[in-house]
Design a protein around this motif. Structure first.
Motif, PDB file in Angstrom:
ATOM      1  N   PHE A   1      21.959  51.727 -54.535  1.00 23.03           N
ATOM      2  CA  PHE A   1      21.892  50.985 -53.274  1.00 23.03           C
ATOM      3  C   PHE A   1      20.432  50.479 -53.154  1.00 23.03           C
ATOM      4  CE2 PHE A   1      21.330  50.452 -48.751  1.00 23.03           C
ATOM      5  CZ  PHE A   1      22.118  49.452 -48.563  1.00 23.03           C
ATOM      6  N   GLY A   2      20.302  49.169 -52.755  1.00 22.04           N
ATOM      7  CA  GLY A   2      18.897  48.787 -52.571  1.00 22.04           C
ATOM      8  C   GLY A   2      18.874  47.690 -51.619  1.00 22.04           C
ATOM      9  N   TYR A   3      17.766  47.625 -50.987  1.00 21.02           N
ATOM     10  CA  TYR A   3      17.594  46.478 -49.977  1.00 21.02           C
ATOM     11  C   TYR A   3      16.195  45.986 -49.689  1.00 21.02           C
ATOM     12  CZ  TYR A   3      16.111  49.961 -46.526  1.00 21.02           C
ATOM     13  OH  TYR A   3      15.361  51.059 -45.973  1.00 21.02           O
ATOM     14  N   GLU A   4      15.997  45.208 -49.091  1.00 20.14           N
ATOM     15  CA  GLU A   4      14.544  44.624 -48.645  1.00 20.14           C
ATOM     16  C   GLU A   4      14.448  44.167 -47.310  1.00 20.14           C
ATOM     17  OE1 GLU A   4      14.004  41.130 -51.039  1.00 20.14           O
ATOM     18  OE2 GLU A   4      15.523  39.922 -50.419  1.00 20.14           O
ATOM     19  N   GLU A   5      13.155  44.064 -46.857  1.00 22.43           N
ATOM     20  CA  GLU A   5      12.978  43.691 -45.262  1.00 22.43           C
ATOM     21  C   GLU A   5      13.811  42.493 -44.785  1.00 22.43           C
ATOM     22  OE1 GLU A   5       8.926  41.790 -44.579  1.00 22.43           O
ATOM     23  OE2 GLU A   5       8.652  43.577 -45.811  1.00 22.43           O
ATOM     24  N   SER A   6      13.873  41.492 -45.766  1.00 22.37           N
ATOM     25  CA  SER A   6      14.664  40.510 -45.382  1.00 22.37           C
ATOM     26  C   SER A   6      16.182  40.372 -45.432  1.00 22.37           C
ATOM     27  CB  SER A   6      14.290  39.250 -46.194  1.00 22.37           C
ATOM     28  OG  SER A   6      14.697  39.282 -47.644  1.00 22.37           O
TER      29      SER A   6
ATOM     30  N   TYR B   1      17.579  56.821 -35.387  1.00 20.29           N
ATOM     31  CA  TYR B   1      16.566  56.299 -36.226  1.00 20.29           C
ATOM     32  C   TYR B   1      16.211  54.866 -35.846  1.00 20.29           C
ATOM     33  CZ  TYR B   1      16.859  60.189 -39.601  1.00 20.29           C
ATOM     34  OH  TYR B   1      16.982  61.504 -39.875  1.00 20.29           O
ATOM     35  N   CYS B   2      14.818  54.439 -35.665  1.00 28.18           N
ATOM     36  CA  CYS B   2      14.537  53.230 -35.318  1.00 28.18           C
ATOM     37  C   CYS B   2      13.309  53.072 -36.540  1.00 28.18           C
ATOM     38  CB  CYS B   2      13.987  53.199 -34.079  1.00 28.18           C
ATOM     39  SG  CYS B   2      15.128  53.059 -32.765  1.00 28.18           S
ATOM     40  N   GLU B   3      13.342  51.532 -36.872  1.00 27.38           N
ATOM     41  CA  GLU B   3      12.400  51.332 -37.854  1.00 27.38           C
ATOM     42  C   GLU B   3      11.802  49.901 -37.273  1.00 27.38           C
ATOM     43  OE1 GLU B   3      13.543  51.150 -41.753  1.00 27.38           O
ATOM     44  OE2 GLU B   3      13.988  53.505 -41.736  1.00 27.38           O
ATOM     45  N   GLU B   4      10.576  49.823 -37.509  1.00 28.86           N
ATOM     46  CA  GLU B   4      10.076  48.388 -37.066  1.00 28.86           C
ATOM     47  C   GLU B   4       8.944  47.966 -38.195  1.00 28.86           C
ATOM     48  OE1 GLU B   4       7.493  46.414 -33.511  1.00 28.86           O
ATOM     49  OE2 GLU B   4       8.979  47.798 -32.984  1.00 28.86           O
TER      50      GLU B   4
ATOM     51  N   TYR C   1       4.628  49.525 -41.449  1.00 30.74           N
ATOM     52  CA  TYR C   1       5.977  49.695 -41.396  1.00 30.74           C
ATOM     53  C   TYR C   1       6.140  51.090 -40.536  1.00 30.74           C
ATOM     54  CZ  TYR C   1       6.376  46.340 -45.084  1.00 30.74           C
ATOM     55  OH  TYR C   1       6.303  45.093 -45.592  1.00 30.74           O
ATOM     56  N   ILE C   2       6.869  51.213 -39.804  1.00 25.65           N
ATOM     57  CA  ILE C   2       7.104  52.219 -38.551  1.00 25.65           C
ATOM     58  C   ILE C   2       8.649  52.926 -38.679  1.00 25.65           C
ATOM     59  CG2 ILE C   2       6.211  53.408 -36.776  1.00 25.65           C
ATOM     60  CD1 ILE C   2       4.739  50.786 -36.312  1.00 25.65           C
ATOM     61  N   GLY C   3       8.664  54.203 -38.714  1.00 27.43           N
ATOM     62  CA  GLY C   3      10.068  54.820 -38.546  1.00 27.43           C
ATOM     63  C   GLY C   3       9.977  55.986 -37.628  1.00 27.43           C
TER      64      GLY C   3
ATOM     65  N   SER D   1      14.464  57.578 -29.738  1.00 29.67           N
ATOM     66  CA  SER D   1      13.633  57.029 -30.848  1.00 29.67           C
ATOM     67  C   SER D   1      12.891  55.557 -30.407  1.00 29.67           C
ATOM     68  CB  SER D   1      14.926  56.706 -31.823  1.00 29.67           C
ATOM     69  OG  SER D   1      14.391  56.327 -33.086  1.00 29.67           O
ATOM     70  N   THR D   2      13.416  54.910 -29.829  1.00 27.22           N
ATOM     71  CA  THR D   2      12.766  53.454 -29.444  1.00 27.22           C
ATOM     72  C   THR D   2      11.273  53.830 -28.540  1.00 27.22           C
ATOM     73  OG1 THR D   2      14.892  52.340 -29.068  1.00 27.22           O
ATOM     74  CG2 THR D   2      12.845  51.542 -28.122  1.00 27.22           C
ATOM     75  N   GLU D   3      11.482  54.563 -27.750  1.00 29.40           N
ATOM     76  CA  GLU D   3       9.930  55.285 -27.232  1.00 29.40           C
ATOM     77  C   GLU D   3       8.924  55.740 -27.933  1.00 29.40           C
ATOM     78  OE1 GLU D   3       8.765  58.583 -23.737  1.00 29.40           O
ATOM     79  OE2 GLU D   3      10.505  57.379 -23.545  1.00 29.40           O
ATOM     80  N   LYS D   4       9.615  56.715 -29.086  1.00 33.60           N
ATOM     81  CA  LYS D   4       8.638  57.342 -30.051  1.00 33.60           C
ATOM     82  C   LYS D   4       8.068  56.229 -31.069  1.00 33.60           C
ATOM     83  CE  LYS D   4      10.699  61.778 -30.318  1.00 33.60           C
ATOM     84  NZ  LYS D   4      11.640  62.564 -31.139  1.00 33.60           N
ATOM     85  N   LEU D   5       8.971  55.255 -31.140  1.00 25.43           N
ATOM     86  CA  LEU D   5       8.607  54.094 -32.023  1.00 25.43           C
ATOM     87  C   LEU D   5       7.553  53.194 -31.515  1.00 25.43           C
ATOM     88  CD1 LEU D   5       9.386  52.632 -34.803  1.00 25.43           C
ATOM     89  CD2 LEU D   5      10.333  50.957 -33.347  1.00 25.43           C
TER      90      LEU D   5
END
Length: 179
Positions: free
Chosen positions: A4-9, A58-61, A150-152, A161-165
């Motif tokens: 499995f693979g993915y990209e930010e887009s 989990y949250c990522e940005e 990139y932050i997670g 999770s959103t507050e920690k991010l």
């Protein structure tokens, strides 16, 4: 074996039988997922909640900082050099567990005091793993005077999770400085 693979887009691949990332595989997997959960009399929201209950939230940005002119490029270069040469033992009270330096091709395990090679192409990228399953990665854009962060984070709820991010992003911007 690739699975499995993915990209930010948001392109993704499942398996190695297709060579381009597109929505066709995603649509097929979603239809299969719907069929599976419908047979169990569950909604996709039920399935998602089960994942949250099992693995956490989990949250990522991705956050981009844009620099100006040659001074901006020099500032970016100095910042990456400083992050490489100055130990970062903790951030926001989270201990740094590991640092991956893709330019040097080394993963430093700061808890064990050991290092191992990274089996990825060399690139001006630094990734830091923090306790509590939080992490951040910093890389200059290869085509523009920008730094990409990139932050997670992981939390006990979506709000946690959103507050920690948000706090981790704010601290990273403070640490590296605004352009």
């Amino acid at each position: 074996m690739f699975q499995f693979g993915y990209e930010e887009s948001y392109g993704m691949l499942v398996g190695d039988f297709v060579r381009d990332k597109d929505a066709v595989q995603s649509a097929l997997l979603l239809a299969d997922l719907c069929t599976y959960h419908k047979a169990r009399k569950e909604s996709l929201l039920d399935a998602l909640q089960q994942l949250f209950d099992r693995y956490g939230f989990y949250c990522e940005e991705l956050h981009t900082l844009t620099y100006k002119g040659i001074q901006g490029v020099e500032s970016m270069t100095a910042m990456m050099s400083s992050l490489r040469s100055t130990p970062l033992p903790s951030l926001l009270g989270y201990r740094v567990i590991y640092r991956e330096d893709y330019l040097e091709g080394i993963r430093f395990d700061l808890e064990k005091g050991s290092c191992e090679p990274l089996m990825l192409p060399r690139s001006d990228v630094l990734k830091f793993g923090l306790e509590g399953d939080a992490w951040f990665c910093i890389r200059p854009s290869g085509t523009e005077p920008k730094i990409k962060l990139y932050i997670g984070t992981k939390g006990t709820s979506l709000e946690d999770s959103t507050e920690k991010l948000a706090l981790l992003k704010q601290e990273l911007i403070r640490l590296i400085g605004s352009p």
